[in-house]
Write an enzyme that holds these catalytic residues in place. Structure first.
Site, PDB file in Angstrom:
ATOM      1  N   HIS A   1       0.760  -1.297   0.012  1.00 57.62           N
ATOM      2  CA  HIS A   1       0.025   0.147   0.003  1.00 57.62           C
ATOM      3  C   HIS A   1       0.853   1.335   0.258  1.00 57.62           C
ATOM      4  CE1 HIS A   1      -3.997   1.734  -0.320  1.00 57.62           C
ATOM      5  NE2 HIS A   1      -3.988   2.303   1.064  1.00 57.62           N
TER       6      HIS A   1
ATOM      7  N   HIS B   1      -0.702   2.978   7.502  1.00 58.42           N
ATOM      8  CA  HIS B   1      -0.904   3.291   5.905  1.00 58.42           C
ATOM      9  C   HIS B   1       0.638   3.825   5.701  1.00 58.42           C
ATOM     10  CE1 HIS B   1      -4.850   3.671   4.886  1.00 58.42           C
ATOM     11  NE2 HIS B   1      -4.412   4.061   3.504  1.00 58.42           N
TER      12      HIS B   1
ATOM     13  N   SER C   1      -2.976   5.871  10.322  1.00 56.50           N
ATOM     14  CA  SER C   1      -2.101   6.921   9.523  1.00 56.50           C
ATOM     15  C   SER C   1      -0.853   6.984  10.439  1.00 56.50           C
ATOM     16  CB  SER C   1      -2.840   8.360   9.470  1.00 56.50           C
ATOM     17  OG  SER C   1      -1.529   9.244   9.234  1.00 56.50           O
TER      18      SER C   1
ATOM     19  N   SER D   1      19.228   2.138  -2.882  1.00 57.06           N
ATOM     20  CA  SER D   1      19.590   2.778  -1.539  1.00 57.06           C
ATOM     21  C   SER D   1      18.774   4.111  -1.170  1.00 57.06           C
ATOM     22  CB  SER D   1      21.132   3.373  -1.502  1.00 57.06           C
ATOM     23  OG  SER D   1      21.361   4.397  -0.461  1.00 57.06           O
TER      24      SER D   1
END
Length: 680
Positions: A93, A202, A253, A614
């Site tokens: 996600h 999230h 969140s 990286s």
């Protein structure tokens, strides 16, 4: 068990393709912060000839199109060994990966259609990661552990959460699920193979102003774990695979400082997430860092440190039979028995007005607000003209949601949303992985896990560890509880099959759990097969044309040189005559755009110490006039960088005309001058 792990690149085009997640059409790729990977884990029980595949890919979500194409490729390679019944595909996600890999029309709007190179690189990456895991199967052991992660999440719709019954809320200490579950894999000699961590947050530490493709906070956690275990290897190389997979993150969140008005700095933690001046468009959540890059690292490091601790202490072994249960279900028409006398139904898919408001992690356009239970005559009128009015049946079914897009009734040029959805459980001994097709909120996830656990218990399979894997197999937006649905914040407006969506899923997953517990998975009806639309590529992306270098310059020439000397904490930066990075994605799947190289006096040669995977390097592409473009490479020199002589290199491809109608793609490279890093 036999256990195999694999990792493969699935980054795809890093320029011009809209990033998938915030639904903001102007948020298109303009370079690379970190590569995207597909991580595959196969567990097999050789005696009973059973297998389970779990894939976590650094993408926004798994689309139905993606899953169907992956399953086709697996079938042509492995026959019946891997199929819809035993393969789980889960997206982490991240909101900073390329979009354009969907077949349903709604997702075309913000991702400029179906973008073949984006779809292909994800399909090929997932299949390749499964191939690698398949080839590396060896006798192994699995261990499970769980623990609490602090300071890494907040509930972004706390007013919706408060609608759930008080008696239910009182059973939990928090309005988010703080538990991380870690599955550790070792071979029979105890050599470490990899791990999967499931945690609900999230990956939106990188906000919707970002244009660099990256895997966000969970990807950074994977990177730290893999760097530590694959010592001396470049990022993305080495055999140890660490997946940080999604769970019931619907209302969760990582922006832990909460919502503030961007213009005034005051809190906008209110039911509408709205500011006195500027409305909802000004209300944005802040992460713990000074900028989104630092916030990503802070949250990612928290996840990594907790996973590492749980991994090292994991002692509870997972044993027992393997099993998997899968069904396709028409989610727009499920009858749910709430009790002996009361039956309700799911609805044809539709999105509510608050869908357009977005969230405090990424606000929507046009100043829609969250929590709208009334329609807006202005927007409804526009919708009726452009897309057609929702039927009375759909309006009634979705109440109290005011419908913005009646996607289940929109079929041009293809259906706008899926009807046929995968429900799936894979059981590995005492671990049950519920593969869910979207984003369950905190309380929805709790209800689902509890119902499935009770179902297993009631059929004699006690003590199951039930974990939710999010964003699996097909994307159906959000799943809130019935109570949360009533207040119609963003998550509820995006619960597309109506108020009883969660109850329907609970009924379906209980059915799968029962089949596993009773060893009757063969008897489950397959359900209606999902469609594969005949659309191969349909996109508004600009075509790749012939490119030019400035007069007296060639591709890869330096335009702005590095300084001669840097210290740790500084940024080494060089700008080249560049070319569109999409040329490289369409030419070579695993193209590396840059290296940081260190000079060795012993061998009198250069050695790559970092590549574009990286998190300390950034690759920026910028399109100029007259078919020219530039590439800037940055290296943020970390504390503890070894003093010595370094250089930055760039690898690209440009399009060149050979005949009036034919172009070829030509590889090129460029290098900065050598520079010194001095001791602090």
């Amino acid at each position: 068990y036999l256990v195999g792990v694999g990792r493969a690149d699935c980054t795809g085009p890093v320029a011009q393709v809209p990033l998938m997640g915030y639904a903001k059409p102007e948020q298109v790729g303009g370079g690379l912060l970190s590569r995207l990977y597909s991580r595959a884990f196969i567990v097999a029980d050789p005696e009973r000839a059973k297998r389970v595949v779990f894939v976590s890919a650094d993408i926004g979500m798994v689309s139905q199109r993606l899953r169907l194409e992956v399953l086709q490729k697996l079938r042509s390679k492995y026959g019946e060994l891997y199929g819809q019944h035993n393969v789980i595909l889960s997206g982490t996600h991240t909101h900073s990966g390329p979009g354009g890999y969907f077949q349903y029309t709604l997702f075309w709007i913000t991702s400029k259609g179906l973008i073949k190179p984006a779809l292909s690189s994800i399909v090929n990456g997932i299949v390749k990661s499964i191939d690698i895991a398949h080839e590396n199967m060896k006798r192994g052991r699995l261990f499970i552990n769980r623990g609490t992660v602090e300071n890494s999440q907040i509930n972004r719709s706390p007013f919706s959460y408060l609608e759930n019954p008080e008696s239910e809320r009182n059973r939990y200490s928090s309005n988010t699920d703080k538990e991380m579950v870690v599955l550790k894999m070792v071979d029979e000699d105890g050599h470490e193979l990899g791990l999967i961590s499931w945690f609900a947050v999230h990956p939106v530490s990188m906000n919707n102003s970002n244009h660099l493709v990256n895997s966000d906070n969970v990807g950074y956690a994977s990177y730290l774990f893999e760097q530590e275990k694959n010592k001396g290897m470049l990022p993305g190389e080495g055999s140890f695979v660490a997946a940080f997979a999604s769970s019931n993150l619907g209302d969760v969140s990582p922006n832990t400082r909460g919502p503030f008005c961007a213009n005034t700095g005051e809190s906008c933690d209110n039911p509408q997430s709205s500011c006195p001046v500027g409305g909802a468009a000004m209300c944005m959540a802040k992460g713990p860092g000074n900028d989104m890059f630092e916030s990503t690292r802070i949250i990612g490091q928290n996840l990594y440190l907790k996973a590492k601790e749980l991994y090292e202490k994991a002692s509870q072994e997972v044993t027992g039979p393997l099993s998997s249960a899968h069904q396709w279900v028409n989610m727009s028409d499920v009858s749910v028995e709430l009790n002996a006398t009361h039956t309700v139904k799911t609805c044809k898919p539709a999105l509510g007005h608050s869908f357009a408001a977005g969230t405090i992690d990424g606000v929507g356009a046009f100043n829609f607000t969250q929590g709208s239970v009334e329609g807006d005559p202005f927007w409804d009128q526009i919708r009726d003209q452009l897309l057609g009015e929702p039927s009375n049946e759909t309006k009634a079914c979705h109440k109290p949601k005011p419908i913005l897009f009646s996607t289940g009734e929109m079929t041009w040029p293809h259906p706008w949303h899926p009807d046929i959805v995968d429900v799936q459980i894979a059981a590995i001994g005492s671990l049950a992985i519920l593969a869910v097709p979207g984003e369950f909120t905190t309380m929805s996830g709790r209800r689902l896990r509890e119902a499935v656990k009770r179902e297993f218990d009631s059929h004699g399979t006690r003590g199951m560890n039930v974990v939710i894997a999010g964003l699996c197999n097909v994307y159906t937006h959000y799943i809130t509880t019935y109570e949360e649905y009533q207040v119609q914040r963003y998550e509820a407006a995006s619960t597309i099959y109506g108020p009883h969506t969660l109850s329907a899923y609970i009924q379906l997953y209980r059915g799968l759990a029962k089949a596993i517990a009773l060893n009757a998975t063969e008897e489950l009806p397959r359900g209606p097969e999902p469609p594969l639309f005949n659309v191969t590529s349909l996109t508004l992306l600009p075509a790749l044309g012939v490119e030019n270098a400035p007069a007296n310059k060639t591709f890869g020439d330096v335009l702005e040189e590095v300084r001669q000397e840097y210290r740790e904490g500084e940024v080494a930066e060089v700008t080249f005559v560049g070319a569109n990075p999409r040329n490289s994605a369409e030419n070579a799947t695993e193209h590396n755009f840059l290296t940081v190289e260190k000079y060795s006096n012993i061998s009198s040669s250069w050695h790559a110490v970092l590549n574009d995977a990286s998190w300390d390097t950034r690759f920026y592409w910028s399109k100029g006039l007259n078919r020219q473009s530039t590439v800037t490479i940055e290296w943020r020199i970390p504390a503890g960088a070894a003093p010595g002589v370094y250089r930055l290199r760039y690898f690209g491809h440009y399009k060149k005309r050979v005949f009036p109608l034919r172009t070829v793609t030509v590889p090129f490279e460029g290098s900065s001058s050598a520079f010194q890093i001095t001791a602090p």
